[in-house]
Design a protein around this motif. Structure first.
Motif, PDB file in Angstrom:
ATOM      1  N   HIS A 185      18.946   6.342   1.718  1.00  0.00           N
ATOM      2  CA  HIS A 185      17.913   5.379   2.151  1.00  0.00           C
ATOM      3  C   HIS A 185      18.599   4.098   2.611  1.00  0.00           C
ATOM      4  O   HIS A 185      19.560   3.638   1.986  1.00  0.00           O
ATOM      5  CB  HIS A 185      16.944   5.095   1.003  1.00  0.00           C
ATOM      6  CG  HIS A 185      15.730   4.347   1.452  1.00  0.00           C
ATOM      7  ND1 HIS A 185      15.762   3.012   1.778  1.00  0.00           N
ATOM      8  CD2 HIS A 185      14.463   4.754   1.675  1.00  0.00           C
ATOM      9  CE1 HIS A 185      14.552   2.639   2.181  1.00  0.00           C
ATOM     10  NE2 HIS A 185      13.746   3.673   2.121  1.00  0.00           N
ATOM     11  N   SER A 204       6.319   1.837   6.941  1.00  0.00           N
ATOM     12  CA  SER A 204       4.993   1.219   7.093  1.00  0.00           C
ATOM     13  C   SER A 204       3.879   2.208   7.435  1.00  0.00           C
ATOM     14  O   SER A 204       2.942   1.873   8.157  1.00  0.00           O
ATOM     15  CB  SER A 204       5.039   0.085   8.124  1.00  0.00           C
ATOM     16  OG  SER A 204       5.891  -0.954   7.657  1.00  0.00           O
ATOM     17  N   GLY A 227       6.481   4.234   1.167  1.00  0.00           N
ATOM     18  CA  GLY A 227       6.897   3.226   0.193  1.00  0.00           C
ATOM     19  C   GLY A 227       5.698   2.496  -0.367  1.00  0.00           C
ATOM     20  O   GLY A 227       5.021   2.961  -1.284  1.00  0.00           O
ATOM     21  N   LYS A 228       5.407   1.327   0.212  1.00  0.00           N
ATOM     22  CA  LYS A 228       4.368   0.430  -0.319  1.00  0.00           C
ATOM     23  C   LYS A 228       3.038   1.139  -0.613  1.00  0.00           C
ATOM     24  O   LYS A 228       2.464   0.970  -1.699  1.00  0.00           O
ATOM     25  CB  LYS A 228       4.151  -0.702   0.699  1.00  0.00           C
ATOM     26  CG  LYS A 228       3.232  -1.786   0.241  1.00  0.00           C
ATOM     27  CD  LYS A 228       3.394  -3.018   1.138  1.00  0.00           C
ATOM     28  CE  LYS A 228       2.381  -4.080   0.786  1.00  0.00           C
ATOM     29  NZ  LYS A 228       1.197  -4.043   1.658  1.00  0.00           N
ATOM     30  N   ILE A 270      10.570  -0.419   8.071  1.00  0.00           N
ATOM     31  CA  ILE A 270      10.449  -0.267   6.614  1.00  0.00           C
ATOM     32  C   ILE A 270       9.980  -1.565   5.975  1.00  0.00           C
ATOM     33  O   ILE A 270      10.647  -2.599   6.094  1.00  0.00           O
ATOM     34  CB  ILE A 270      11.785   0.184   5.991  1.00  0.00           C
ATOM     35  CG1 ILE A 270      12.171   1.566   6.528  1.00  0.00           C
ATOM     36  CG2 ILE A 270      11.686   0.208   4.474  1.00  0.00           C
ATOM     37  CD1 ILE A 270      13.516   2.048   6.057  1.00  0.00           C
ATOM     38  N   GLY A 271       8.826  -1.498   5.319  1.00  0.00           N
ATOM     39  CA  GLY A 271       8.318  -2.643   4.575  1.00  0.00           C
ATOM     40  C   GLY A 271       7.901  -3.819   5.440  1.00  0.00           C
ATOM     41  O   GLY A 271       7.650  -4.905   4.926  1.00  0.00           O
ATOM     42  N   LYS A 316      10.407   3.243  -5.098  1.00  0.00           N
ATOM     43  CA  LYS A 316      11.476   2.231  -5.123  1.00  0.00           C
ATOM     44  C   LYS A 316      11.607   1.689  -6.552  1.00  0.00           C
ATOM     45  O   LYS A 316      11.429   2.448  -7.494  1.00  0.00           O
ATOM     46  CB  LYS A 316      11.202   1.148  -4.073  1.00  0.00           C
ATOM     47  CG  LYS A 316      10.922   1.771  -2.696  1.00  0.00           C
ATOM     48  CD  LYS A 316      10.965   0.825  -1.557  1.00  0.00           C
ATOM     49  CE  LYS A 316      10.714   1.598  -0.259  1.00  0.00           C
ATOM     50  NZ  LYS A 316      10.827   0.779   0.940  1.00  0.00           N
ATOM     51  N   GLU A 366      13.616   7.023   9.504  1.00  0.00           N
ATOM     52  CA  GLU A 366      13.147   5.751   8.986  1.00  0.00           C
ATOM     53  C   GLU A 366      13.744   4.608   9.791  1.00  0.00           C
ATOM     54  O   GLU A 366      14.819   4.098   9.445  1.00  0.00           O
ATOM     55  CB  GLU A 366      13.608   5.596   7.536  1.00  0.00           C
ATOM     56  CG  GLU A 366      13.245   6.775   6.665  1.00  0.00           C
ATOM     57  CD  GLU A 366      12.583   6.305   5.402  1.00  0.00           C
ATOM     58  OE1 GLU A 366      11.617   6.946   5.010  1.00  0.00           O
ATOM     59  OE2 GLU A 366      12.994   5.276   4.850  1.00  0.00           O
TER      60      GLU A 366
HETATM   61  P1  PGA Z   1       7.359   1.423   3.424  1.00  0.00           P
HETATM   62  O1  PGA Z   1       8.698   2.107   2.913  1.00  0.00           O
HETATM   63  O2  PGA Z   1       6.316   2.503   3.497  1.00  0.00           O
HETATM   64  O3  PGA Z   1       7.036   0.390   2.359  1.00  0.00           O
HETATM   65  O4  PGA Z   1       7.632   0.825   4.744  1.00  0.00           O
HETATM   66  C1  PGA Z   1       9.105   3.327   3.469  1.00  0.00           C
HETATM   67  C2  PGA Z   1      10.444   3.728   2.934  1.00  0.00           C
HETATM   68  O5  PGA Z   1      11.258   2.861   2.601  1.00  0.00           O
HETATM   69  O6  PGA Z   1      10.707   4.921   2.816  1.00  0.00           O
END
Ligand code: PGA
Length: 257
Positions: free
Chosen positions: A95, A212, A233-234, A172-173, A11, A167
Motif C-alpha cells: 500500500h 475515495s 478505506g474511509k 487515496i483519502g 488502516k 490505487e
Molecule cells: P480511501 O482509501 O478509500 O480512504 O481513499 C483507499 C485505500 O487506501 O485503499
C-alpha cells in the motif's frame, strides 16, 4: 467470469468495542448479500477478534501487511504463518501509505507477495501513480515497473492466485476518486500486461480500484469491464456506506458467471 470483490482497509483505526459494533453492523447488512466477496483487512491486534466475529459468515478477514521473512529475529514484524494462525485469507501488500512512509522497495513488496502465496494467503498488491506522474503522462510506465519486479522474478502466472488493486495515490483519502474511464483504462493496461505473458492468469486476475470510493461513485466504477471491485478505506469505517458499496458491486456484476 470474475466475481466482484470488495475489501475494507481499516488502516490504523478502531478498538475492541468500535470494531465489534462495526463488524456486527457489517453482518446485519451484508449476511444476505450474494454476488460479491467481502473481506475486512484489520490491524494485527484485532485479527483474533475478527476471526471470532466473522468465522462461519460470508465475510473473510485479512491483514494490511506482512513480513517478507518467514520466521526469526525480526523485532516488530508479523509473519504470514501468524496470519494463517488467525484464519486470515488475504493480505494487502505494498500500500502506498506503507511504501512511502516505511520506504518499501518494489523488491521487498515482491518478496512479500510470494511469501503470502506460499502459505495460501491471497496477496492484494497495490499499484498506482502520484499526481505528478499522472500529469507527466507516465502513469502506465510507473505501474508497469511496479508489476515488472514481480513478473521478472516469479513470472506472470503468479497473478492467477492474486488480486491487484489500482490505487492512484492522488485519489487515496482525498475525496477525489478516479473517474470510471480513468480507472478502466489503467485496469485494462494492467490486464493486458499480464495477458502478454499469461492469458489465463490475466483473465482470472481480480483488479480492484481503490481511492475515495464511496456509495455515490461506486456504481460508475464497478460497471467498468476490468474493474472487479474495490479497496475501501474511509467508507469501510461506516457500515452503511460500506454495505452500499458492496451492494453496488453485487449488482454491477457484469463479469460474473
Ligand atoms: P480511501 O482509501 O478509500 O480512504 O481513499 C483507499 C485505500 O487506501 O485503499
Amino acid at each position: 467470469m470474475r466475481k466482484k470483490l470488495v475489501v475494507a482497509n481499516w488502516k490504523m483505526h478502531g478498538n475492541l468495542s468500535t470494531n465489534e459494533a462495526l463488524i456486527k453492523a457489517y453482518l446485519e447488512r451484508l449476511s444476505a448479500l450474494s454476488g460479491v466477496d467481502v473481506v475486512a483487512c484489520v490491524p494485527y491486534p484485532y485479527l483474533f477478534q475478527a476471526q471470532q466475529l466473522l468465522k462461519d459468515t460470508n465475510i473473510a478477514w485479512g491483514a494490511q501487511n506482512i513480513s517478507k521473512d518467514e520466521v526469526g529475529a525480526f523485532t516488530g514484524e508479523v509473519s504470514t504463518l501468524m496470519l494463517k494462525d488467525f484464519g486470515a485469507r488475504y493480505v494487502i501488500i505494498g500500500h502506498s501509505e506503507r511504501a512511502t512512509a516505511y520506504c518499501e522497495s518494489d523488491e521487498n513488496i515482491a518478496t512479500k507477495f510470494i511469501q503470502a502465496q506460499k502459505h495460501g494467503i491471497t496477496p492484494i498488491l497495490c499499484v498506482g501513480e502520484t499526481l505528478i506522474e499522472r500529469e507527466a503522462g507516465v502513469m502506465q510506465m510507473v505501474v508497469a515497473k511496479q508489476l515488472d519486479t514481480i513478473i521478472n522474478t516469479y513470472g506472470a502466472s503468479v497473478f492467477a492466485q492474486a488480486v491487484v488493486s489500482y490505487e492512484p495515490i492522488w485519489a487515496i483519502g482525498t475525496g477525489l476518486a478516479a473517474s470510471g474511464e480513468q480507472a478502466q483504462s489503467m485496469h485494462e493496461f494492467i490486464r493486458n500486461k499480464i495477458a502478454e505473458q499469461d492469458m489465463k492468469a490475466a483473465q482470472s486476475l481480480k483488479i480492484l480500484y481503490g481511492g475515495s470510493v464511496n456509495p455515490q461513485n461506486a456504481v460508475q466504477l464497478f460497471v467498468m469491464q476490468d474493474i472487479d471491485g474495490g479497496l475501501i478505506g474511509k467508507c469501510s469505517l461506516n457500515a452503511k456506506d460500506f454495505a452500499d458499496i458492496c451492494d453496488a458491486a453485487a449488482h454491477s456484476n457484469v463479469n460474473a458467471q
